[in-house]
Design a protein around this motif. Structure first.
Motif, short mmCIF file in Angstrom:
data_model
loop_
_atom_site.label_atom_id
_atom_site.label_comp_id
_atom_site.label_asym_id
_atom_site.label_seq_id
_atom_site.Cartn_x
_atom_site.Cartn_y
_atom_site.Cartn_z
N THR A 282 -4.31 -10.59 -9.80
CA THR A 282 -5.27 -9.89 -10.68
C THR A 282 -4.61 -9.40 -11.97
O THR A 282 -3.54 -8.80 -11.93
CB THR A 282 -5.87 -8.69 -9.93
OG1 THR A 282 -6.51 -9.16 -8.75
CG2 THR A 282 -6.87 -7.94 -10.80
N LYS B 134 -12.30 -10.68 -4.83
CA LYS B 134 -10.90 -10.70 -5.30
C LYS B 134 -10.92 -11.03 -6.78
O LYS B 134 -11.08 -12.20 -7.16
CB LYS B 134 -10.13 -11.77 -4.52
CG LYS B 134 -8.63 -11.65 -4.64
CD LYS B 134 -7.92 -12.77 -3.91
CE LYS B 134 -7.58 -12.36 -2.48
NZ LYS B 134 -6.62 -13.27 -1.86
N GLU C 264 -10.47 0.00 -3.36
CA GLU C 264 -10.65 -0.15 -1.90
C GLU C 264 -11.90 -0.96 -1.57
O GLU C 264 -11.89 -1.85 -0.73
CB GLU C 264 -10.74 1.23 -1.24
CG GLU C 264 -9.40 1.95 -1.23
CD GLU C 264 -9.53 3.44 -0.89
OE1 GLU C 264 -8.50 4.12 -0.94
OE2 GLU C 264 -10.65 3.90 -0.58
N TYR C 265 -12.99 -0.64 -2.29
CA TYR C 265 -14.26 -1.33 -1.99
C TYR C 265 -14.19 -2.81 -2.37
O TYR C 265 -14.83 -3.64 -1.75
CB TYR C 265 -15.43 -0.65 -2.72
CG TYR C 265 -15.94 0.59 -2.02
CD1 TYR C 265 -16.25 0.58 -0.66
CD2 TYR C 265 -16.18 1.76 -2.73
CE1 TYR C 265 -16.74 1.71 -0.03
CE2 TYR C 265 -16.67 2.89 -2.11
CZ TYR C 265 -16.95 2.87 -0.76
OH TYR C 265 -17.44 3.98 -0.13
N GLY D 293 -14.73 -8.04 -0.30
CA GLY D 293 -14.10 -9.36 -0.45
C GLY D 293 -14.23 -9.96 -1.83
O GLY D 293 -14.24 -11.17 -1.99
N LYS E 65 -11.82 -4.74 -1.90
CA LYS E 65 -11.26 -5.41 -0.73
C LYS E 65 -12.29 -5.49 0.39
O LYS E 65 -12.45 -6.52 1.04
CB LYS E 65 -10.02 -4.66 -0.25
CG LYS E 65 -8.86 -4.76 -1.23
CD LYS E 65 -7.70 -3.88 -0.88
CE LYS E 65 -6.93 -4.41 0.32
NZ LYS E 65 -5.71 -3.59 0.54
N GLN E 66 -13.01 -4.39 0.57
CA GLN E 66 -13.99 -4.37 1.66
C GLN E 66 -15.10 -5.39 1.46
O GLN E 66 -15.59 -5.98 2.42
CB GLN E 66 -14.58 -2.96 1.82
CG GLN E 66 -13.58 -1.99 2.43
CD GLN E 66 -14.22 -0.64 2.75
OE1 GLN E 66 -15.37 -0.55 3.11
NE2 GLN E 66 -13.46 0.42 2.58
N SER F 13 -0.70 0.34 -5.70
CA SER F 13 -1.10 -0.89 -4.97
C SER F 13 -0.27 -2.10 -5.39
O SER F 13 -0.71 -3.23 -5.24
CB SER F 13 -2.58 -1.20 -5.24
OG SER F 13 -3.39 -0.12 -4.96
N ASP G 54 0.15 -4.86 -2.91
CA ASP G 54 -1.05 -5.31 -2.21
C ASP G 54 -1.33 -6.78 -2.55
O ASP G 54 -1.64 -7.10 -3.70
CB ASP G 54 -2.24 -4.41 -2.64
CG ASP G 54 -3.45 -4.63 -1.76
OD1 ASP G 54 -3.61 -5.76 -1.26
OD2 ASP G 54 -4.21 -3.67 -1.58
N SER G 55 -1.22 -7.65 -1.55
CA SER G 55 -1.35 -9.09 -1.83
C SER G 55 -2.75 -9.45 -2.32
O SER G 55 -2.93 -10.45 -3.02
CB SER G 55 -1.00 -9.92 -0.61
OG SER G 55 -1.89 -9.58 0.44
N PHE G 56 -3.74 -8.62 -1.97
CA PHE G 56 -5.13 -8.90 -2.40
C PHE G 56 -5.22 -9.00 -3.92
O PHE G 56 -5.96 -9.80 -4.47
CB PHE G 56 -6.05 -7.79 -1.88
CG PHE G 56 -7.53 -8.07 -2.09
CD1 PHE G 56 -8.23 -8.89 -1.22
CD2 PHE G 56 -8.20 -7.51 -3.17
CE1 PHE G 56 -9.59 -9.15 -1.41
CE2 PHE G 56 -9.56 -7.76 -3.37
CZ PHE G 56 -10.25 -8.58 -2.50
N PHE G 57 -4.44 -8.15 -4.59
CA PHE G 57 -4.51 -8.09 -6.06
C PHE G 57 -3.34 -8.83 -6.74
O PHE G 57 -3.09 -8.62 -7.92
CB PHE G 57 -4.54 -6.63 -6.53
CG PHE G 57 -5.77 -5.88 -6.09
CD1 PHE G 57 -7.01 -6.19 -6.63
CD2 PHE G 57 -5.69 -4.85 -5.16
CE1 PHE G 57 -8.16 -5.49 -6.23
CE2 PHE G 57 -6.83 -4.15 -4.76
CZ PHE G 57 -8.06 -4.48 -5.30
#
Ligand code: ADP
Length: 470
Positions: A152, A121, A113-114, A119, A116-117, A143, A146-149
């Protein structure tokens, strides 16, 4: 390349063993070869104490998260006082904390979570041991959309397969693991939930801390029940030997030892011997061979054969210092022997300064481990000219060459097998070597010239990470 290292212990903030040394040094080494690296760990009481002692006021980029930079690497600390503001990292002398699954489940979940917070990536999430392995399981399950990862890749490094994070099935909902993961293909392991297994199953790459250990853990003898799974994943299982942080471990610059020394000023090493002898109450003499042991007092470290061999060893013309804590059984056995012998000093504590002094003062360093994923003790002792006497297993087999097998590169001695008899044999061989000053100094020279710096290992990791991202 953006890399986040997730670990439950990191030098200089909190340490119980080699894992902390690795996660303290690898980030900087990766940064030095061009990666953007940060580290996540829990904000333990020990971390708070470190901040207080060093007058550090960490920044807080968002509620519950603290950060402090060392040499261009950002270290992030996740706060949860109920979970982490306690004595000890994993438990007390009475045993492990019963809520460890929840403590480290919280740590892993909040890490994602952090990220993402703040930023960050990551291209690579590099998780270490079972305490961090859940981050991989969460990423590939909870997750997964989740597009953020999305891009990854995940890497699990196993520092010691014997510690797997085994918990009752009833913990699963408490750490937000869906019941459908409780099967043989997932996290189930003999009716328990196995957090390390989750990391092995779901990671894109598995590494362990030496090439020999990477092979050993695919066998029944060393696989701790996971050998079948690891064998089936052996295409993505690699061994990368740990480096040693020569900034922390360097006899030429070490301010914790009695007298700094180098190969050129090897006589100064013996001032350390005298210093330690005086401090711990041994007979002061530069001529008596001194054997050092710095270790967790656990069966893994060969404490059973050490205990068996102790009486015979203590009756020889040598001195022995053991610094360690661990299994109460071995505290008691060794205390009993120490009472009877003036040439054996037992220091039952964890004390970094004394550890440095013992490496610097000893002529020989005993590390007869039953198994040893990598081992740092032998690398440190090489640097301090204290010749390692070790078992032929894991990282010990990858770093120590017996002087009888190779007269040019030999830097220590290997036990023939894991037994009291073989241990006593290498002790006798080392006593013999000690009487041949010229040969002894030749080996000390080879040992102190060995280079296990982090740069090489970091390049190896970088190569593996790059291959993953292709
Ligand atoms: P492990 O991580 O399995 O305990 P390693 O050899 O990889 O073993 O690393 C152990 C590290 O912890 C070394 O840096 C060693 O010097 C240190 N250490 C072990 N026991 C003690 C102790 N009682 N006091 C101080 N340092 C210790």
């Amino acid at each position: 390349m953006k890399i986040v290292i997730v670990s439950s212990e990191v030098v200089p903030f909190a340490k119980t063993g080699g894992l902390a040394d690795v996660c303290g040094a690898l980030p900087e080494a990766l940064k030095n070869i061009g990666s953007d690296t940060c580290v996540f760990m829990p904000k333990y009481r020990e971390v708070n104490n470190y901040f207080k002692k060093n007058n550090i006021l960490p920044k807080s980029p968002c509620p519950g998260l603290f950060t402090f930079e060392i040499k261009g690497v950002n270290f992030y600390f996740i706060e949860h006082n109920d979970y982490f503001d306690r004595d000890g990292l994993y438990g007390t002398a009475m045993g492990d904390y019963p809520d460890n699954a929840q403590r480290f489940g919280f740590f892993c979940k909040r890490t994602l979570e952090y990220l993402k917070q703040i930023g960050f990536k990551p291209d690579i999430i590099h998780c270490h041991d079972w305490q961090a392995a859940l981050a991989i399981t969460y990423l590939k399950n909870n997750s997964k959309h989740d597009s953020f990862f999305k891009k990854t890749k995940t890497v699990l490094t196993i520092h010691n397969l014997a510690y797997q994070g085994l918990f009752d099935k009833s913990e699963m909902p408490k750490i937000e693991l869906n019941d459908n993961l409780f099967n043989i293909e997932g996290l189930e392991f003999y009716w328990k939930v196995n957090l390390l297994k989750g990391g092995i199953v779901f990671s894109d790459l598995i590494t362990t801390v030496s090439p020999t250990y990477a092979k050993e853990i695919q066998t029944k003898e060393f696989g701790c029940g996971l050998e079948g799974l690891l064998f089936s994943r052996n295409q993505k299982l690699k061994g990368v030997i740990n480096g040693l942080d020569y900034f922390l471990w360097n006899p030429e610059k070490d301010s914790l030892i009695y007298k700094k020394f180098s190969i050129k000023k090897i006589n100064d090493k013996y001032e350390n011997k005298v210093g330690l002898q005086k401090e711990v109450g041994l007979k002061v003499s530069k001529d008596i061979p001194l054997f050092g042991i710095v270790t967790r007092l656990a069966e893994q470290k060969g404490v059973d054969i050490i205990s068996e061999a102790m009486e015979i060893m203590c009756n020889k013309d040598l001195q022995l210092v053991i610094l360690g804590t661990g299994d109460i059984k071995y505290h008691q056995i060794l205390e009993g022997i120490a009472k009877k012998h003036k040439n054996f000093v037992l220091l039952l504590k964890f004390d970094n300064r004394l550890a440095h002094d013992i490496y610097a003062a000893s002529d020989f360093f005993l590390m007869p481990s039953r198994y040893e994923p990598c081992g740092l003790g032998q690398m440190i002792s090489l640097k301090y000219g204290s010749l390692p006497l070790v078992s032929k297993t894991g990282g010990l087999a990858d770093t120590i060459i017996d002087i009888d097998d190779n007269s040019v590169k030999g830097n220590g001695m290997l036990l023939k097998d894991y037994s009291k008899k073989s241990l006593l044999e290498v002790v006798d061989r080392s006593l013999d070597l000690y009487t041949h000053t010229k040969s002894l100094h030749k080996v000390i020279n080879v040992a102190m010239n060995n280079d296990f710096s982090w740069e090489e290992s970091a390049r190896e990791y970088q190569k593996l990470f790059k291959a993953l991202l292709k």
